[in-house]
Design an enzyme around this catalytic site. Structure first.
Site, PDB file in Angstrom:
ATOM      1  N   HIS A  62       5.098 -20.958  43.489  1.00 38.37           N
ATOM      2  CA  HIS A  62       6.548 -20.992  43.240  1.00 38.37           C
ATOM      3  C   HIS A  62       7.346 -21.385  44.487  1.00 38.37           C
ATOM      4  CE1 HIS A  62       9.640 -19.978  40.283  1.00 38.37           C
ATOM      5  NE2 HIS A  62      10.348 -19.379  41.217  1.00 38.37           N
ATOM      6  N   ASP A  65       1.624 -20.340  40.076  1.00 36.83           N
ATOM      7  CA  ASP A  65       2.941 -19.719  40.262  1.00 36.83           C
ATOM      8  C   ASP A  65       2.917 -18.327  39.630  1.00 36.83           C
ATOM      9  OD1 ASP A  65       5.627 -18.905  39.757  1.00 36.83           O
ATOM     10  OD2 ASP A  65       6.307 -20.984  39.748  1.00 36.83           O
ATOM     11  N   SER A  94      13.579 -23.005  39.630  1.00 39.34           N
ATOM     12  CA  SER A  94      13.549 -21.640  39.118  1.00 39.34           C
ATOM     13  C   SER A  94      14.870 -21.289  38.428  1.00 39.34           C
ATOM     14  CB  SER A  94      13.200 -20.682  40.270  1.00 39.34           C
ATOM     15  OG  SER A  94      12.828 -19.419  39.771  1.00 39.34           O
TER      16      SER A  94
END
Lengths: 289, 289
Positions: free
Chosen positions: B267, B232, B153
């Site tokens: 995620h 995600d 991320s």
């Protein structure tokens, strides 16, 4: 018997389901996790065996799902992993939330006989009967005839005692850092004192003590895999007492309790992640025999 | 340059060290974790290569150490894993703790140019210069010449930009769910607006944007492994924009950016745990070439 799906999470090619259901034995909504390996989503008729993982003090089903690394091995073997919670939640019984090692998060996988805990602290019945009935009812892809059991710390105690009390019910057993002789350690004495009371010290207490159960085991040779870290502070403090279990087995002539003392490993999920594959392998040997 | 050892945890045959040091670039004590694989404890002269893992928003070094399972693959390959923190801590700058996506836990691996954040929010210098100097000084078993980089991320953004800004510094790069075009997503705009200010939108912003950096890449074919889950939510919300990175690479004639869109994966660390072995394998291909 209906199951609520709270989350579906992709994991190692399969799905980790966060589920809950209204439980009768524990008189509350119970959360649990179920890992379905990729093989459970193939369109064939093969049923999937289940490894039942019992968590330790303070944990929910999530801790090991996130940090235990069982999905890694289970996805390769084609094994589901069932993660129950460690106690009823929210019953609002007196004293239930006063300590981290008793009450909420600390059900010890027994059916309490003493008030007020006999109202819902029935994790033995929940894990051995109610939860399997719900899960195998809701997920016909799972094979109710092929279940193995493992667990950590308080859950290692649960795995050993559930296996020894129910010959044939579980195909195999293993444990990480199990509380092996609860009647002789502070955690166990506190729990059994609260759930059973002092007066049942010679009966109920011993009926849920792995070391005492091994003394009376008549089921033939065992094959129990146990990992204990020599850097585990709870081991050093005498909460786990795996030597007592080994000694009782030796005295009773019960073969096959293998404790691996892992140098420097501690009581954490780092240890479980390291050896999870071995425990999945151990279960697979019997689930796919 | 002295390093304080806060914990030593056995993990997959090696040791996970929880460490800290007084950092100049970030003007505070910085915690980080270092996994030393079993090969680091063998008495030979072989140095151990390092995979640098950059964490995402809100994380410390511990999240991925516990839940990412890089140690599993790293222990087999003989690779160390270095987990820095995601920002300075405790500087008490105005607004530092007002949001989860800016300030503490959200340093974005840049050197801030705007007050008050230019006083310590220098995670670019910290990760590319100060931390390696400290780590390679304190652990001579590690090979400063063989370092690869990865991240998740915000840390995926960090891995891509540090790699692209420093040709040759890292042997390889990969990323999980990277913020791929921060100048065009809310997280990135907030961070760069705060750390650089609006007036540097055409300079500093673009110099730390992976998509913009790929447009100007002259270093020849790449081999970048990127995993993005189609489940995600941040991908769906347009925070990650991996398609922009792919498009920029295509337009610039830069080969070798491989985005794997993983069906249903989210995620979380469940996704990283699933594909961690692949990213370790990717790094190993270059670290052990």
């Amino acid at each position: 018997m209906s199951v609520t799906t709270k989350a579906t999470i992709a994991s190692f090619g399969g799905k980790l389901l966060k589920l809950s259901h209204a439980a009768t034995s524990t008189q509350c909504e119970m959360s649990f996790n179920l890992y379905l390996p990729p093989q459970a989503f193939q369109n064939d008729t093969k049923k999937i065996p289940v490894l039942l993982y019992l968590s330790g003090l303070t944990c929910t089903a999530d801790n090991c799902s996130e940090k235990g690394f069982f999905q890694h091995g289970a996805s390769k073997k084609g094994m589901a992993v069932l993660y129950p919670d460690t106690s009823p939640r929210g019953l609002n019984l007196a004293g239930e939330n006063d300590a981290w090692d008793f009450g909420t998060g600390a059900g010890f996988y027994v059916d309490a006989t003493q008030a007020p805990y006999d109202a819902g602290y029935n994790m033995y019945t929940y894990v051995t009967e109610e939860l399997p009935a719900v899960v195998f009812g809701a997920f016909p892809v799972l094979d109710a005839e092929r279940v193995s059991i493992t667990g950590h710390s308080m859950g290692g105690h649960g795995a050993l005692t559930l296996f020894l009390r129910n010959p044939g019910k579980y195909k195999s057993v293993s444990a990480f850092a199990p509380i092996s002789n609860p009647i002789n350690c502070p955690w166990g004495q506190k729990a059994f004192g609260g759930y059973f009371g002092e007066e049942l010290r010679d009966t109920k207490w011993k009926e849920h003590d792995a070391t005492e159960l091994v003394r009376k085991w008549k089921g033939g040779p065992l094959d129990v895999l146990i990992d204990v870290g020599t850097g585990d502070n709870f081991y050093k403090q005498g909460q786990l007492l795996p030597e007592n279990l080994e000694k009782a087995a030796q005295e009773a002539g019960v073969e096959g309790i293998k404790v691996r003392y892992q140098p420097d490993y501690d009581h954490s999920y780092y240890t479980m992640a390291t050896f999870a594959d071995d425990h999945v392998e151990h279960a697979a040997k019997y689930l796919f025999a």
